[in-house]
Scaffold this active site. Structure first.
Site, PDB file in Angstrom:
ATOM      1  N   ASP A  85       0.882  -1.090  -0.098  1.00 14.80           N
ATOM      2  CA  ASP A  85      -0.140  -0.108   0.029  1.00 14.80           C
ATOM      3  C   ASP A  85       0.732   1.286   0.026  1.00 14.80           C
ATOM      4  O   ASP A  85       2.145   1.164   0.383  1.00 14.80           O
ATOM      5  CB  ASP A  85      -0.784  -0.095   1.225  1.00 14.80           C
ATOM      6  CG  ASP A  85      -0.178  -0.024   2.534  1.00 14.80           C
ATOM      7  OD1 ASP A  85       0.932  -0.899   2.455  1.00 14.80           O
ATOM      8  OD2 ASP A  85      -0.708   0.346   3.482  1.00 14.80           O
ATOM      9  N   GLU A 147       0.114  -1.695   5.608  1.00 11.90           N
ATOM     10  CA  GLU A 147       1.202  -1.080   6.355  1.00 11.90           C
ATOM     11  C   GLU A 147       0.972   0.286   6.753  1.00 11.90           C
ATOM     12  O   GLU A 147       1.212   0.630   8.374  1.00 11.90           O
ATOM     13  CB  GLU A 147       2.442  -1.376   5.956  1.00 11.90           C
ATOM     14  CG  GLU A 147       3.693  -1.262   6.802  1.00 11.90           C
ATOM     15  CD  GLU A 147       4.240   0.456   6.937  1.00 11.90           C
ATOM     16  OE1 GLU A 147       4.898   0.564   7.799  1.00 11.90           O
ATOM     17  OE2 GLU A 147       3.811   0.861   6.001  1.00 11.90           O
TER      18      GLU A 147
HETATM   19 ZN    ZN Z   1       6.741   2.108   3.857  1.00 12.51          ZN
END
Ligand code: ZN
Length: 386
Positions: A85, A147
């Site tokens: 992401d 993340e």
């Molecule tokens: Zn990163």
């Protein structure tokens, strides 16, 4: 499915062109299936066996575990891990389209080029060298979801105890330097409710603002104690920090304040587990504001990230230091490393990009970083898989 692999540049262009923004604002939040589907197809072409793990309750987001092995018992193995992401972007502040890889000035510009889609084509390039060779231990390329916001991808891996491996390298932007420590992070809130009333008679109400004053005094005392108790010279700021970030409460000078809220963050050192810090804060805050007319709610705004420390003496750290020519250091940003560490893997953070480039308009990956990073990964794979 393609039988031949696109070039490294084509792969990066396709990854950048597949939007995968993570955001706490649901209007901006996207899935990452486009990115993991591309990676899965390329890695299958190379002979990896690929597994997609959709996140519980979020089928548009998935982790990908791709394993190259020669069969045989696998009690070890090396994980090359990255998140798929990106953060959101300020469209107007980019010189080029953030989703169109722009090759200029010996740099690859694009959203996620450095943080951290760029790591995957490099890991694939390094892995190619080992396809068809007998591997003593498996090589695992791991792509995680989410993340940048919740770390739900890493949490799902811990939940499933996957992958099983001995070593993990996370290719976050560290400028080709091995990182063996970072602080943790938590963001917390305190909400105090009293009773509003006319200011002329304090007996008519209970001031949330005065109770907040007691709560803040307690926080500052706890901070001083933690800073006296914990110190790690491996960090630029060697003590745990606590920042009182924002406060809201009350409405008028002549009204007793009925409600106040404070938000603060804490950056703990390794050896300061978040649940212990939270238990201490909870106990101390409730002790400081013990008035039956006042209620205090304390809790996390989100779950936070543990601090991370990998012993410098670990073979993984020493090999990475030798291959990069840099001593292991610490960084000021949090990563998925503590999750891998908690699954029993020796873990370092080591990647080609620069953190200054991350989360910025005109994010780029310097092309001069690519070959050196391929070499470092080849060295790691040779050491831990062959
Ligand atoms: Zn990163």
């Amino acid at each position: 499915m393609a039988d031949t692999l696109p070039t490294l540049k084509q792969q990066l262009a396709q990854l950048v062109a597949s939007p995968s923004v993570s955001a706490t604002d649901p209007k901006l939040d996207m899935g990452n299936r486009g990115v993991v589907d591309l990676l899965a197809a390329w890695l299958e072409t190379l002979g990896f066996s690929v597994e997609l793990m959709p996140l519980p309750g979020q089928p548009h987001k998935a982790n990908m575990i791709a394993t190259l092995s020669s069969g045989g018992p696998a009690d070890g193995g090396l994980v090359l891990a990255g998140h798929t992401d990106t953060v959101p972007y300020d469209d107007g502040r980019w010189q080029s389209d953030p989703f169109k890889l722009d090759d200029r000035d010996n740099r690859f510009y694009g959203l996620g080029s450095t943080d951290m889609k760029g790591f995957f084509p490099i890991a694939i390039e390094a892995a190619r060298t080992f396809v068809g060779k007998p591997l003593r231990q498996p090589l695992i390329i791991l792509a995680t979801a989410d993340e940048e916001t919740s770390m739900d991808g890493a949490r799902a891996l811990v939940e499933a105890a996957r992958p099983r491996a001995r070593y993990a390298v996370i290719g976050e932007p560290t400028g080709l330097k091995p990182i063996h420590m970072h602080k943790g992070m938590m963001m917390e809130s305190i909400r105090i409710t009293g009773r509003a009333g006319h200011s002329s008679n304090p007996a008519l109400g209970a001031s949330a603002l005065e109770a907040m004053h007691d709560a803040i005094s307690t926080l500052l005392r706890v901070r001083a104690e933690w800073q006296a108790q914990y110190r790690n010279p491996g960090f630029a700021v060697p003590v745990p920090t606590m920042n009182l970030g924002c406060i809201h409460g009350g409405d008028n000078p002549n009204r007793i304040c009925g409600h106040a809220e404070l938000q603060f963050d804490v950056r703990p050192l390794p050896g300061m587990p978040l649940d212990e810090l939270r238990a201490e804060l909870d106990r101390r805050l409730h002790a400081a504001v013990a008035d039956e007319k006042i209620s205090l709610e304390y809790g996390p705004i989100f779950r936070g990230t543990e601090a991370f420390a990998q012993e410098r003496t670990a073979e993984l750290v020493r090999v990475a230091e030798k291959l990069t020519g840099h001593s292991a250091e610490s960084v000021a940003f949090a990563t998925e490393a503590p999750y891998f560490k908690s699954m029993g893997m020796d873990t370092i953070v080591l990647g080609p990009g620069d953190i200054d480039q991350a989360h910025q308009p005109d994010e780029y990956l310097g092309q001069d970083r690519i070959q050196p990073m391929v070499k470092v990964l080849e060295g790691l794979i040779a050491q831990f898989c062959l």
